[in-house]
Scaffold this motif. Structure first.
Motif, mmCIF file in Angstrom:
data_model
loop_
_atom_site.group_PDB
_atom_site.id
_atom_site.type_symbol
_atom_site.label_atom_id
_atom_site.label_comp_id
_atom_site.label_asym_id
_atom_site.label_seq_id
_atom_site.Cartn_x
_atom_site.Cartn_y
_atom_site.Cartn_z
ATOM 1 N N SER A 89 0.846 -1.188 0.000
ATOM 2 C CA SER A 89 0.000 0.000 0.000
ATOM 3 C C SER A 89 0.880 1.236 0.000
ATOM 4 N N SER A 128 -4.666 6.685 -6.771
ATOM 5 C CA SER A 128 -4.588 7.709 -5.728
ATOM 6 C C SER A 128 -4.928 9.088 -6.290
ATOM 7 N N ALA A 192 -7.955 2.853 -4.720
ATOM 8 C CA ALA A 192 -7.586 3.954 -3.827
ATOM 9 C C ALA A 192 -8.809 4.716 -3.343
ATOM 10 N N ALA A 207 -3.776 3.873 -1.362
ATOM 11 C CA ALA A 207 -4.000 2.867 -2.402
ATOM 12 C C ALA A 207 -3.353 1.536 -2.056
ATOM 13 N N VAL A 227 -9.373 0.117 1.602
ATOM 14 C CA VAL A 227 -8.754 1.435 1.399
ATOM 15 C C VAL A 227 -9.699 2.550 1.846
#
Length: 241
Positions: A89, A128, A192, A207, A227
């Motif tokens: 992550s 993201s 994300a 993410a 997430v």
């Protein structure tokens, strides 16, 4: 041979300049700090042949103020996310129309990713970045991507126009999370969610990245919930929603 300043000398110069009320000549810097005048060349203000702290120094300073507490508060939730997902992550922040990766929490046995700390990538290509862009006002997104030339690609995938990006971001808002599939690295997918401050402004994106071949729709939905929960926890820790 050019005398390139070492990191210690650069810090000395920056600290000196931060205490000055206005830009100063190179000779004053060299005299007061006992340094060769050539070490000041990289801070030159060409218009008046004096030296001072410019916009880049301001960005560095404010970047630290923003990112240092965020990194500290995000590490534990990000570590939990990695453990739960079984995949690496990362945490990224917006930097213009790019994302800047500030934390990577690598899962044991997983290969390194392109999203290492300090790496910048086009925001519209990353999960993201899409999560953060989806939380911005439409006018802000338009200002970031005013023309087709703003849409940089890494592979053959990803939005190429503002209209395509808007459609993609509308889907992100509808689902509550963002995805990308091979837009950054072929064979890898990411999910994300955005970290929001108290005003709903995106401070960061959280993410998880995983091999596309290892994930079906059920596992992707699980990653999305993970997430979302991690981003919500970081939002709570920074005083957001």
């Amino acid at each position: 041979m050019t005398d390139v300043p070492a990191a210690r000398e650069v810090l000395l110069i920056l600290r000196y300049l931060s205490r000055q009320p206005r830009p100063v000549p190179a000779r004053a810097i060299a005299r007061d700090l006992g340094l060769p005048r050539s070490t000041t060349y990289h801070l030159h203000l060409a218009d008046d042949r004096r030296y001072g702290l410019g916009v880049s120094a301001y960005e560095l300073g404010t970047g630290y103020v923003r990112q240092a507490p965020l990194q500290r508060l995000a590490r534990v939730p990000l570590s939990h996310l990695t453990d739960q997902a079984g995949h690496s992550s990362h945490l990224a922040v917006m930097h213009g129309r790019e994302v800047l990766y500030v934390i990577e929490d690598r899962a044991p046995g997983r290969a390194p990713l392109v999203t290492d700390v300090g790496v910048r990538l086009p925001a519209q290509l990353t999960a993201s970045g899409r999560a953060m862009l989806a939380a911005l006002p439409a006018a802000s997104v338009r200002a970031l991507f005013p023309e087709p030339g703003a849409f940089v690609l890494r592979t053959d995938h990803g939005p190429r126009t503002l209209r395509e990006l808007r459609e993609l971001l509308a889907e992100v808002r509808r689902r509550g999370y963002a995805t990308e599939d091979g837009d950054v690295t072929p064979g890898l997918r990411s999910v994300a969610a955005a970290v929001l401050d108290h005003a709903g402004h995106p401070e960061a994106g959280v993410a998880v990245t995983f091999p596309g071949a290892e994930a079906d729709e059920t596992s992707i939905a699980r990653f999305a919930q993970l997430v979302i929960a991690a981003a919500a926890e970081i939002s709570r820790r920074i005083g957001g929603g």
